[in-house]
Design a protein around this motif. Structure first.
Motif, short mmCIF file in Angstrom:
data_model
loop_
_atom_site.label_atom_id
_atom_site.label_comp_id
_atom_site.label_asym_id
_atom_site.label_seq_id
_atom_site.Cartn_x
_atom_site.Cartn_y
_atom_site.Cartn_z
N LEU A 115 39.03 47.67 34.90
CA LEU A 115 39.94 48.01 35.55
C LEU A 115 39.32 48.53 36.89
O LEU A 115 39.86 49.23 38.00
N GLY A 116 38.14 49.54 36.11
CA GLY A 116 37.24 50.28 37.19
C GLY A 116 36.40 49.30 38.46
O GLY A 116 36.23 49.91 39.57
N ALA A 117 35.84 48.24 37.66
CA ALA A 117 35.52 47.07 38.81
C ALA A 117 36.02 46.56 40.01
O ALA A 117 35.74 46.46 40.82
N MET A 118 37.73 46.11 38.85
CA MET A 118 38.76 45.15 40.49
C MET A 118 39.13 46.61 41.06
O MET A 118 39.09 46.21 42.33
N ASP A 172 47.55 46.48 35.75
CA ASP A 172 46.63 46.22 35.64
C ASP A 172 45.42 46.05 36.86
O ASP A 172 45.80 46.51 37.80
N CYS A 173 44.44 44.65 36.39
CA CYS A 173 43.48 44.99 37.51
C CYS A 173 44.10 44.39 38.82
O CYS A 173 43.89 44.81 39.66
N LEU A 174 45.05 43.37 39.35
CA LEU A 174 45.43 43.05 40.36
C LEU A 174 46.13 43.87 40.98
O LEU A 174 45.89 44.14 42.16
N MET A 175 47.07 44.95 40.47
CA MET A 175 47.49 45.90 40.77
C MET A 175 46.43 46.92 41.29
O MET A 175 47.17 47.05 42.35
N LEU A 176 45.68 47.25 40.36
CA LEU A 176 45.15 48.48 41.11
C LEU A 176 44.32 47.89 42.70
O LEU A 176 44.38 48.75 43.29
N ALA A 177 43.21 46.91 42.07
CA ALA A 177 43.11 45.97 43.33
C ALA A 177 43.56 46.00 45.02
O ALA A 177 43.11 46.58 45.83
N ASN A 220 38.62 41.19 45.60
CA ASN A 220 38.82 40.81 44.57
C ASN A 220 39.68 40.57 43.71
O ASN A 220 40.33 39.76 43.19
N VAL A 221 40.87 41.17 44.89
CA VAL A 221 42.48 39.96 45.20
C VAL A 221 42.73 38.96 44.99
O VAL A 221 42.98 37.85 44.12
N THR A 222 41.64 37.96 45.94
CA THR A 222 41.36 36.79 46.27
C THR A 222 40.38 36.16 44.99
O THR A 222 41.31 34.66 44.09
N PHE A 223 39.63 36.90 45.00
CA PHE A 223 38.77 36.32 43.63
C PHE A 223 39.44 36.35 42.00
O PHE A 223 39.85 35.01 41.79
N TRP A 224 40.60 37.20 42.24
CA TRP A 224 41.08 37.38 40.76
C TRP A 224 42.38 36.56 41.46
O TRP A 224 42.85 35.55 39.65
N LEU A 225 43.48 36.01 41.70
CA LEU A 225 44.32 35.27 41.87
C LEU A 225 43.48 32.83 41.64
O LEU A 225 44.14 32.37 40.72
N SER A 226 42.22 33.27 42.47
CA SER A 226 41.84 31.65 42.00
C SER A 226 41.34 31.95 40.79
O SER A 226 41.66 30.74 40.37
N ARG A 227 40.87 32.42 39.92
CA ARG A 227 40.24 33.17 39.17
C ARG A 227 41.85 32.66 37.78
O ARG A 227 41.48 31.89 36.50
N PHE A 228 42.55 33.03 38.16
CA PHE A 228 43.93 33.38 37.16
C PHE A 228 45.09 32.98 37.74
O PHE A 228 45.67 33.74 38.07
N PRO A 229 45.21 31.81 38.09
CA PRO A 229 46.30 30.87 39.11
C PRO A 229 47.90 31.31 38.32
O PRO A 229 48.87 30.96 38.97
N ASP A 230 47.85 31.05 37.49
CA ASP A 230 48.96 31.42 36.54
C ASP A 230 49.57 33.06 36.35
O ASP A 230 50.33 33.58 35.09
N TRP A 231 48.28 34.30 36.97
CA TRP A 231 48.77 35.33 36.87
C TRP A 231 50.07 35.75 37.08
O TRP A 231 50.47 35.51 38.19
N GLU A 248 44.78 42.09 55.16
CA GLU A 248 44.54 41.54 53.82
C GLU A 248 44.45 41.62 52.73
O GLU A 248 44.72 40.55 52.23
N THR A 249 44.49 42.49 52.04
CA THR A 249 45.39 42.33 50.81
C THR A 249 46.91 41.58 50.74
O THR A 249 47.21 41.35 49.96
N CYS A 250 47.58 42.51 51.11
CA CYS A 250 49.09 41.37 51.33
C CYS A 250 48.76 39.97 51.56
O CYS A 250 49.23 39.50 51.10
N GLN A 251 47.65 39.39 52.59
CA GLN A 251 48.08 38.20 52.85
C GLN A 251 46.98 37.59 51.91
O GLN A 251 47.53 36.30 50.87
#
Length: 176
Positions: free
Chosen positions: A60-63, A90-95, A103-114, A140-143
């Motif tokens: 969570l801190g890393a994100m 969760d990690c996505l919310m904090l990022a 990190n948001v872009t990476f997370w959504l590509s790593r976890f496509p069903d998040w 950028e985050t919203c996009q």
């Protein structure tokens, strides 16, 4: 000990917060770095003055503060992506709240069903609520969240706040 400082904070936390990929790798290779330790909840009440989450984890801190490389290394070592902080973030919310668009872009590509439209247990706010209301790099985050129609613009949190309402009520809104 080799794992933590004199007050029990894992040395790995410092390396993650400094975004030091080399030291993070080195610490994760040590025998003392187990999945259990990696996923331990830290700071029972948080440290509000420093933005330290209550019952957060190293991931969570890393994100929130580190780069994609650090997040990826932690996941490969066994960091649990489904652990939430005390408020249900969760990690996505904090990022998203902290404008960590890469990190948001990476997370959504790593976890496509998040489930990007899941709300926090505190007030039902989603990652997009967090992105439009807090922090920096809002556009950028919203996009990143809206790409491929992942996040809903129509979601309402528990207090009735909409995405548009959060965006216009944010005191530090981007003018662009």
């Amino acid at each position: 000990t080799e794992w933590a400082d004199e007050v029990g904070v894992p040395i790995l936390v410092y390396a993650v917060l400094q975004n030091n990929v080399g030291v993070v790798r080195e610490l994760l290779d040590k025998e003392s770095c187990t999945e259990s330790r990696l996923n331990t909840r830290l700071f029972e009440d948080g440290i509000v003055e420093f933005g330290i989450l209550a019952k957060g984890t190293i991931l969570l801190g890393a994100m929130s503060f580190a780069c994609v490389a650090v997040v990826e290394i932690l996941l490969k070592k066994g960091a649990d992506p489904y652990i939430e902080d005390k408020n249900g973030m969760d990690c996505l919310m904090l990022a998203s709240a902290l404008g960590r668009d890469e990190n948001v872009t990476f997370w959504l590509s790593r976890f496509p069903d998040w489930d990007v439209n899941r709300g926090t247990s505190l007030n039902g706010s989603t990652a997009l609520h967090c992105a439009v209301y807090f922090g920096r790099n809002k556009m950028e985050t919203c996009q990143a969240l809206l790409k491929n129609n992942r996040a809903s613009l129509n979601v309402v949190n528990d207090s009735g706040a909409t995405i548009l309402g959060n965006a216009v009520s944010s005191e530090d809104s981007n003018v662009d």
